[in-house]
Write a protein that holds these residues in place. Sequence first.
Motif, PDB file in Angstrom:
ATOM      1  N   MET A  74       2.235  -0.251 -19.499  1.00  0.00           N
ATOM      2  CA  MET A  74       3.329  -0.595 -18.593  1.00  0.00           C
ATOM      3  C   MET A  74       2.798  -1.424 -17.427  1.00  0.00           C
ATOM      4  N   GLU A  75       3.450  -2.524 -17.151  1.00  0.00           N
ATOM      5  CA  GLU A  75       3.017  -3.349 -16.022  1.00  0.00           C
ATOM      6  C   GLU A  75       3.462  -2.721 -14.716  1.00  0.00           C
ATOM      7  N   ILE A  76       2.520  -2.561 -13.795  1.00  0.00           N
ATOM      8  CA  ILE A  76       2.895  -2.042 -12.477  1.00  0.00           C
ATOM      9  C   ILE A  76       3.269  -3.255 -11.633  1.00  0.00           C
ATOM     10  N   ASP A  77       4.516  -3.326 -11.243  1.00  0.00           N
ATOM     11  CA  ASP A  77       4.903  -4.439 -10.380  1.00  0.00           C
ATOM     12  C   ASP A  77       5.403  -3.887  -9.054  1.00  0.00           C
ATOM     13  N   LEU A  78       5.713  -4.814  -8.182  1.00  0.00           N
ATOM     14  CA  LEU A  78       6.110  -4.432  -6.832  1.00  0.00           C
ATOM     15  C   LEU A  78       7.288  -3.467  -6.863  1.00  0.00           C
ATOM     16  N   GLU A  79       8.224  -3.785  -7.771  1.00  0.00           N
ATOM     17  CA  GLU A  79       9.461  -3.010  -7.787  1.00  0.00           C
ATOM     18  C   GLU A  79       9.210  -1.564  -8.189  1.00  0.00           C
ATOM     19  N   ASN A  80       8.502  -1.360  -9.326  1.00  0.00           N
ATOM     20  CA  ASN A  80       8.321   0.037  -9.735  1.00  0.00           C
ATOM     21  C   ASN A  80       7.343   0.777  -8.819  1.00  0.00           C
ATOM     22  N   PHE A  81       6.427   0.042  -8.207  1.00  0.00           N
ATOM     23  CA  PHE A  81       5.493   0.689  -7.277  1.00  0.00           C
ATOM     24  C   PHE A  81       6.252   1.188  -6.036  1.00  0.00           C
ATOM     25  N   LEU A  82       7.148   0.349  -5.520  1.00  0.00           N
ATOM     26  CA  LEU A  82       7.895   0.749  -4.329  1.00  0.00           C
ATOM     27  C   LEU A  82       8.920   1.835  -4.638  1.00  0.00           C
ATOM     28  N   ARG A  83       9.383   1.838  -5.898  1.00  0.00           N
ATOM     29  CA  ARG A  83      10.427   2.800  -6.269  1.00  0.00           C
ATOM     30  C   ARG A  83       9.878   4.191  -6.553  1.00  0.00           C
ATOM     31  N   ALA A  84       8.591   4.306  -6.858  1.00  0.00           N
ATOM     32  CA  ALA A  84       8.012   5.612  -7.219  1.00  0.00           C
ATOM     33  C   ALA A  84       8.300   6.617  -6.108  1.00  0.00           C
ATOM     34  N   GLU A  85       8.796   7.794  -6.509  1.00  0.00           N
ATOM     35  CA  GLU A  85       9.255   8.748  -5.486  1.00  0.00           C
ATOM     36  C   GLU A  85       8.172   9.690  -5.014  1.00  0.00           C
ATOM     37  N   GLY A  86       7.883   9.623  -3.748  1.00  0.00           N
ATOM     38  CA  GLY A  86       6.940  10.565  -3.131  1.00  0.00           C
ATOM     39  C   GLY A  86       5.555  10.490  -3.754  1.00  0.00           C
ATOM     40  N   ASN A  87       4.720  11.450  -3.324  1.00  0.00           N
ATOM     41  CA  ASN A  87       3.342  11.470  -3.829  1.00  0.00           C
ATOM     42  C   ASN A  87       3.290  11.654  -5.333  1.00  0.00           C
ATOM     43  N   GLU A  88       4.185  12.541  -5.843  1.00  0.00           N
ATOM     44  CA  GLU A  88       4.161  12.792  -7.295  1.00  0.00           C
ATOM     45  C   GLU A  88       4.508  11.528  -8.065  1.00  0.00           C
ATOM     46  N   GLY A  89       5.512  10.805  -7.553  1.00  0.00           N
ATOM     47  CA  GLY A  89       5.937   9.569  -8.211  1.00  0.00           C
ATOM     48  C   GLY A  89       4.798   8.556  -8.253  1.00  0.00           C
ATOM     49  N   VAL A  90       4.094   8.437  -7.135  1.00  0.00           N
ATOM     50  CA  VAL A  90       2.974   7.483  -7.058  1.00  0.00           C
ATOM     51  C   VAL A  90       1.885   7.914  -8.034  1.00  0.00           C
ATOM     52  N   GLU A  91       1.561   9.204  -8.021  1.00  0.00           N
ATOM     53  CA  GLU A  91       0.517   9.703  -8.925  1.00  0.00           C
ATOM     54  C   GLU A  91       0.902   9.478 -10.381  1.00  0.00           C
ATOM     55  N   ARG A  92       2.178   9.753 -10.683  1.00  0.00           N
ATOM     56  CA  ARG A  92       2.623   9.613 -12.072  1.00  0.00           C
ATOM     57  C   ARG A  92       2.544   8.151 -12.508  1.00  0.00           C
ATOM     58  N   LEU A  93       2.931   7.255 -11.620  1.00  0.00           N
ATOM     59  CA  LEU A  93       2.980   5.833 -11.991  1.00  0.00           C
ATOM     60  C   LEU A  93       1.585   5.214 -12.071  1.00  0.00           C
ATOM     61  N   VAL A  94       0.770   5.447 -11.035  1.00  0.00           N
ATOM     62  CA  VAL A  94      -0.490   4.690 -10.974  1.00  0.00           C
ATOM     63  C   VAL A  94      -1.729   5.565 -10.824  1.00  0.00           C
ATOM     64  N   LEU A 141       0.814  -1.216   0.000  1.00  0.00           N
ATOM     65  CA  LEU A 141       0.000   0.000   0.000  1.00  0.00           C
ATOM     66  C   LEU A 141       0.850   1.270   0.000  1.00  0.00           C
ATOM     67  N   ARG A 142       0.468   2.194  -0.886  1.00  0.00           N
ATOM     68  CA  ARG A 142       1.068   3.533  -0.820  1.00  0.00           C
ATOM     69  C   ARG A 142      -0.058   4.547  -0.895  1.00  0.00           C
ATOM     70  N   SER A 143       0.146   5.664  -0.199  1.00  0.00           N
ATOM     71  CA  SER A 143      -0.944   6.624  -0.129  1.00  0.00           C
ATOM     72  C   SER A 143      -0.413   8.030  -0.319  1.00  0.00           C
ATOM     73  N   THR A 144      -1.236   8.901  -0.908  1.00  0.00           N
ATOM     74  CA  THR A 144      -0.838  10.309  -1.036  1.00  0.00           C
ATOM     75  C   THR A 144      -1.555  11.151   0.026  1.00  0.00           C
ATOM     76  N   ILE A 145      -2.246  10.471   0.936  1.00  0.00           N
ATOM     77  CA  ILE A 145      -3.012  11.179   1.973  1.00  0.00           C
ATOM     78  C   ILE A 145      -2.161  11.303   3.234  1.00  0.00           C
ATOM     79  N   PRO A 146      -2.061  12.510   3.796  1.00  0.00           N
ATOM     80  CA  PRO A 146      -1.300  12.585   5.049  1.00  0.00           C
ATOM     81  C   PRO A 146      -1.944  11.699   6.115  1.00  0.00           C
ATOM     82  N   ILE A 147      -1.106  11.027   6.884  1.00  0.00           N
ATOM     83  CA  ILE A 147      -1.618  10.025   7.835  1.00  0.00           C
ATOM     84  C   ILE A 147      -2.067  10.690   9.132  1.00  0.00           C
TER      85      ILE A 147
END
Length: 511
Positions: A472-492, A202-208
């Motif tokens: 593009m296949e989203i796999d564990l590696e690229n999902f975990l590597r995405a940088e910060g909120n922007e990275g997560v948004e850009r990827l998925v 799980l990755r989130s862009t919402i402040p916890i």
Amino acid sequence: MTQREVNGVNGLHQDGLESNHIHINGSINGSANGNTNGTTNGNGVKSEVRKRMDRKKSSPMMPTFMVSAPGKVIVCGEHAVVHGKAAIAASISLRSYLLVTTLSKSKRTVTLTFPDIDFNHTWNIDELPWSTFSHPSKKKYYYDLVTELDPDLVAAIQPLVRDVSLGKPAEIRKVHQNSAGSFLYMFLNLGSQSFPGCQYTLRSTIPIGAGLGSSATIAVCMSAALLLQLRTLSGPHPDQPPEEARLQVERINRWAFVYEMFIHGNPSGVDNTVSTQGKAVMFQRKDYSKPPSVRPLWDFPELPLLLVDTRTAKSTAAEVEKVRKLKEAHPKLVGSILDAVDKVTTSALELIERDDFNTKSEESLRGVGELMNINHGLLVSLGVSHPRLERVRELVDHEGIGWTKLTGAGGGGCSITLLRPGVSRQKLDKLERQLEEEGYQKFETTLGCDGVGVLWPAVLRNGMDQDEEGGMEIDLENFLRAEGNEGVERLVGVHGDNGAREGWKFWGVES
Ligand SMILES: Nc1ncnc2c1ncn2[C@@H]1O[C@H](COP(=O)(O)OP(=O)(O)O)[C@@H](O)[C@H]1O
Ligand SMILES: C[C@@](O)(CCOP(=O)(O)O)CC(=O)O
């Protein structure tokens, strides 16, 4: 169980996502299903039949997929909603994303990977207390309405929760144990020992813990993921009748509520409801043993809001408990305050639903703004504000920029300011500078976004080379590597630069 529900498991899903699974699994993951191209060898009918039978024996692995759910702001009625009053909440564009990876058959483990809170834990599926959860007196089904946690079942998972994050500081361990417990409770209720090994990342862009419903988004993602894995959901697909879509969303919401109960103890259910359904809702739960009354507000206006995070952590459970104790000590007085909050909420709805309500008109906004200010005052009297929240009010009020209230549980977390129309850019810049200097964080967000969504399989077109091969296949590696909120948004991200991104699908509950 109704006929609808029977169909939901055994029939309807054949036309929905379920049939897509097989098709997509075959075409993207190639041979996961064995030899999928039965027409090429030309060996006649017998071999064709044998091949089909062979194929049937192997249960195909699910493709890696993703679910996503939005955070929320409570416009009016937090806390009062826990005591049976109405609240208005709207989903926001900040979201959580859960990647579900099915492991090969020989791997009998289930792993939670929550990098945002530095939590990773693996359990052996065959060592989980299945017999306790599947006992006829305890067994729950995916269509059940569960309104309280079963103390025996909570006790049964304690030994598994106890071992989590040994060696980490107590505060952190508590959060990890809570995550583990809520997951295991739902997994054991819904799943069975034959469940495939899998990993939930799980990755989130919402402040916890900032009042934007981060925990509810995880609850919704987990619920949707497990129900999809169990093949108990049809859709989402474009031709799905709205009432069928609503049934699916209702099921996701029911189990998300169970997850929330584990995290918070006594949630109202407003957060998971708006996160599942999206857009905005008027929510009320008068009787905790029954489903809440939920009125979707499909035409919720695009209110000009400034969302500010005090960056002061709070605990929803602690703030809710504070109000409960105050009510216990002063039942009549606190009862009147909660009634007043209820009146604020119903008045706000009346204003917003007027034909002449206009988000550009000072008069319209002032009406709602004044109600928000009153709501904040009532929350202050319940003891759930915080000096950092009061400071935002002071800064905003001093410049006459708008109307401010805390949102969510308070005690820190976020505030929302309804911006007065025509406020100069200069004044806004000054406020933003000051907030930044004092360590606040401003969020740009849109209100009234899509609810729970599914990306099946986890493949996205992102304007890069892979698009020609389907994405593009989203796999564990690229999902975990995405940088910060922007990275997560850009990827998925559900929303790309040009609106909704192809691939993500949502239950069409609007009508
Ligand atoms: N990104 C995340 N990864 C893992 N767990 C999370 C994440 N965001 C929230 N949580 C869970 O939700 C809890 C915070 O929920 P809560 O106190 O209700 O705050 P909020 O107001 O954000 O919902 C955390 O302690 C954690 O258990
Ligand atoms: C205080 C409350 O009304 C809202 C809590 O929101 P959050 O967990 O702070 O995002 C509690 C609830 O509705 O369950």
